[in-house]
Scaffold this motif. Structure first.
Motif, mmCIF file in Angstrom:
data_model
loop_
_atom_site.group_PDB
_atom_site.id
_atom_site.type_symbol
_atom_site.label_atom_id
_atom_site.label_comp_id
_atom_site.label_asym_id
_atom_site.label_seq_id
_atom_site.Cartn_x
_atom_site.Cartn_y
_atom_site.Cartn_z
ATOM 1 N N ASP A 424 40.652 11.089 40.207
ATOM 2 C CA ASP A 424 41.669 10.294 40.906
ATOM 3 C C ASP A 424 42.645 11.244 41.595
ATOM 4 O O ASP A 424 42.536 12.462 41.499
ATOM 5 N N TYR A 425 43.601 10.670 42.317
ATOM 6 C CA TYR A 425 44.550 11.460 43.094
ATOM 7 C C TYR A 425 45.419 12.322 42.195
ATOM 8 O O TYR A 425 45.740 13.473 42.520
ATOM 9 N N TYR A 426 45.824 11.765 41.042
ATOM 10 C CA TYR A 426 46.657 12.503 40.099
ATOM 11 C C TYR A 426 45.963 13.780 39.640
ATOM 12 O O TYR A 426 46.548 14.866 39.660
ATOM 13 N N ARG A 427 44.715 13.683 39.243
ATOM 14 C CA ARG A 427 43.996 14.864 38.775
ATOM 15 C C ARG A 427 43.687 15.833 39.917
ATOM 16 O O ARG A 427 43.605 17.048 39.709
ATOM 17 N N MET A 428 43.522 15.296 41.117
ATOM 18 C CA MET A 428 43.296 16.167 42.270
ATOM 19 C C MET A 428 44.521 17.043 42.535
ATOM 20 O O MET A 428 44.407 18.264 42.675
ATOM 21 N N THR A 429 45.707 16.427 42.596
ATOM 22 C CA THR A 429 46.911 17.205 42.863
ATOM 23 C C THR A 429 47.200 18.178 41.718
ATOM 24 O O THR A 429 47.656 19.307 41.956
ATOM 25 N N TRP A 430 46.943 17.761 40.487
ATOM 26 C CA TRP A 430 47.171 18.639 39.344
ATOM 27 C C TRP A 430 46.238 19.849 39.401
ATOM 28 O O TRP A 430 46.647 20.975 39.145
ATOM 29 N N THR A 431 44.980 19.607 39.755
ATOM 30 C CA THR A 431 44.015 20.707 39.842
ATOM 31 C C THR A 431 44.394 21.690 40.946
ATOM 32 O O THR A 431 44.381 22.915 40.748
#
Length: 466
Positions: A424-431
């Motif tokens: 999801d977008y949250y995990r994308m930005t965190w990564t």
């Protein structure tokens, strides 16, 4: 005769002045970025109405068209840099790049077949790389070493301006005036660019005005390094080995990859994310990109000035660390698993704040590459005058940066899109936020190593001070 000579000298002076050279480079970089964004709003119309592709193929061919520009630059950059350094001056490759851009733009505008369209995109990609590589090398040669950071910061203002105005201008004119009138805008810009590039005169081209002082005038025109090169050092054939074994170069290239990777990830993920989470339409999506780009107009000169005053490492390391924080906050914004970020108006406010802050911090990172690479070349030339040949190594070293940047622009949408689709977008930005500390770590380690060696007095002469 005296009047004629004075007129010729005055005519030469403004054509070879630092400000005219820098203005010409700024126009060239502006037009290159302008043309890249100018095409984006027009692609659906061109692919469906002029190339007669089905709507189900539009997304795929749009992605191929944009990625092709980067791929061509990756493979063509080193060759362009090599031949630009071998040319008698930078004006010739600069004009060749412009010719390729004109031909490529005409092919794209007039294309009614896929082959002609992609042929034009290839030429645009090659000429764009030439404009960046030769333009930055020309600008670097035109200023003193202590002014490179400020110079690059000012040039980035024009780059950001092209990034903002390209899609906006083409989208508005296409709806208001039609297809062919829209293409009149880049035609006018290319004519201005052609006039400037034809008028530019580099220092080695300075004409002598008096026969009795011909020798003195010639010597005063050549940089001190070039006057001392003859007989001191043979050109090195190990340019690439010298550069790629230098920790400063590798750090600059690493940042050159990851900065555009994260920047272009917004292109692939932001529109759909804000629509799904906040219900924002095209106008607010455009506003987000506007807020992301506009701070660069204001803060690029400041970032360049700081690099000249205190060096690149501290501003870039701090900016990279803060970008990691605010990139992660973009994922938190609107996420209902976090009450402090996802409820009511907090989510949109946090998202806008993070976007603006990312835009403010970006100039402090994006200008690191040219300054660091130019400093390494100057340091090598200072130790061994003439080691990179009579034209120096700026075009070649900037071609490395062009490869890094275009690689980041190519893989950014792929990585971010895959992460959003898989997670999801949250995990994308965190990564992606984790990549920023990884990019700044080499800068910090090199700086600590230099301090340690300087303190203990070991091998201090082998590490450049800047």
């Amino acid at each position: 005769m005296v009047l004629h000579s004075d007129t010729g000298s005055a005519h030469w002076q403004w054509r070879s002045s630092k400000w005219f050279v820098l203005a010409t480079v700024a126009v060239a970089l502006f037009i290159e970025i302008f043309l890249y964004g100018f095409l984006v709003p027009m692609l659906p119309y061109m692919l469906e109405e002029r190339l007669h592709l089905g709507p189900d193929q539009t997304q795929r061919f749009t992605s191929i068209s944009l990625a092709l520009h980067g791929l061509v630059s990756i493979f063509g950059g080193p060759l362009i840099g090599h031949f630009a350094d071998k040319a008698p001056n930078h004006k010739i490759p600069f004009l060749i790049a412009l010719l390729g851009c004109i031909i490529g733009t005409v092919m794209v505008a007039c294309a009614t077949s896929v082959g002609v369209f992609f042929g034009g995109r290839v030429l645009q990609g090659i000429s764009g790389s030439g404009a960046w590589i030769v333009g930055q090398a020309t600008a670097t040669n035109a200023v003193d070493p202590e002014q490179i950071g400020t110079t690059m910061g000012i040039l980035m203002v024009f780059v950001n301006a092209g990034m903002i105005t390209g899609p906006m201008v083409s989208g508005f004119i296409l709806e208001a005036a039609g297809y062919w009138f829209t293409w009149s805008v880049p035609v006018v810009l290319l004519l201005i660019d052609a006039a400037a590039r034809l008028l530019i005169v580099e220092n080695p081209e300075r004409p002598s005005t008096k026969a009795s002082t011909e020798t003195d005038e010639t010597e005063s025109l050549l940089p001190s390094q070039e006057r001392g090169r003859e007989g001191l050092s043979a050109p090195s054939s190990n340019f690439w080995r010298i550069m790629l074994s230098n920790s400063r170069v590798m750090t600059a290239l690493l940042i050159g990859i990851w900065g555009p990777t994260v920047g272009t990830s917004f292109n692939a993920t932001l529109p759909l994310h804000v629509h799904d989470i906040f219900g924002w339409g095209p106008s607010r999506v455009g506003l987000m990109f506007f807020l992301l780009a506009v701070p660069g107009l204001l803060f690029s000169p400041l970032a360049g000035y700081l690099r000249d005053c205190i060096g690149s490492r501290k501003p870039a390391s701090i900016a990279l660390g803060l970008q990691a924080v605010f990139l992660a906050l973009l994922g938190f914004a609107g996420n209902n698993h976090f009450d402090w970020a996802g409820s009511g108006s907090r989510g949109p406010a946090l998202y806008i704040l993070s976007i603006v802050t990312m835009g403010i911090l970006r100039p402090f990172v994006s200008g690191v590459g040219p300054v660091e690479l130019a400093s390494v070349v100057k340091a090598e030339e200072a130790k061994n005058p003439g080691i990179f040949g009579p034209r120096g190594g700026y075009s070649r070293v900037f071609s490395l940066l062009e490869v890094a940047v275009t690689a980041g622009m190519t893989i950014g949408p792929v990585i971010s899109g895959a992460l959003v689709e898989r997670f999801d977008y949250y995990r994308m930005t965190w990564t992606l936020s984790e990549s920023f500390p990884l990019s700044s770590t080499p800068m910090v380690l090199v700086d600590l190593l230099r301090r340690y060696i300087h303190h203990h007095g070991y091998l201090s002469l082998y590490l450049p001070k800047r």
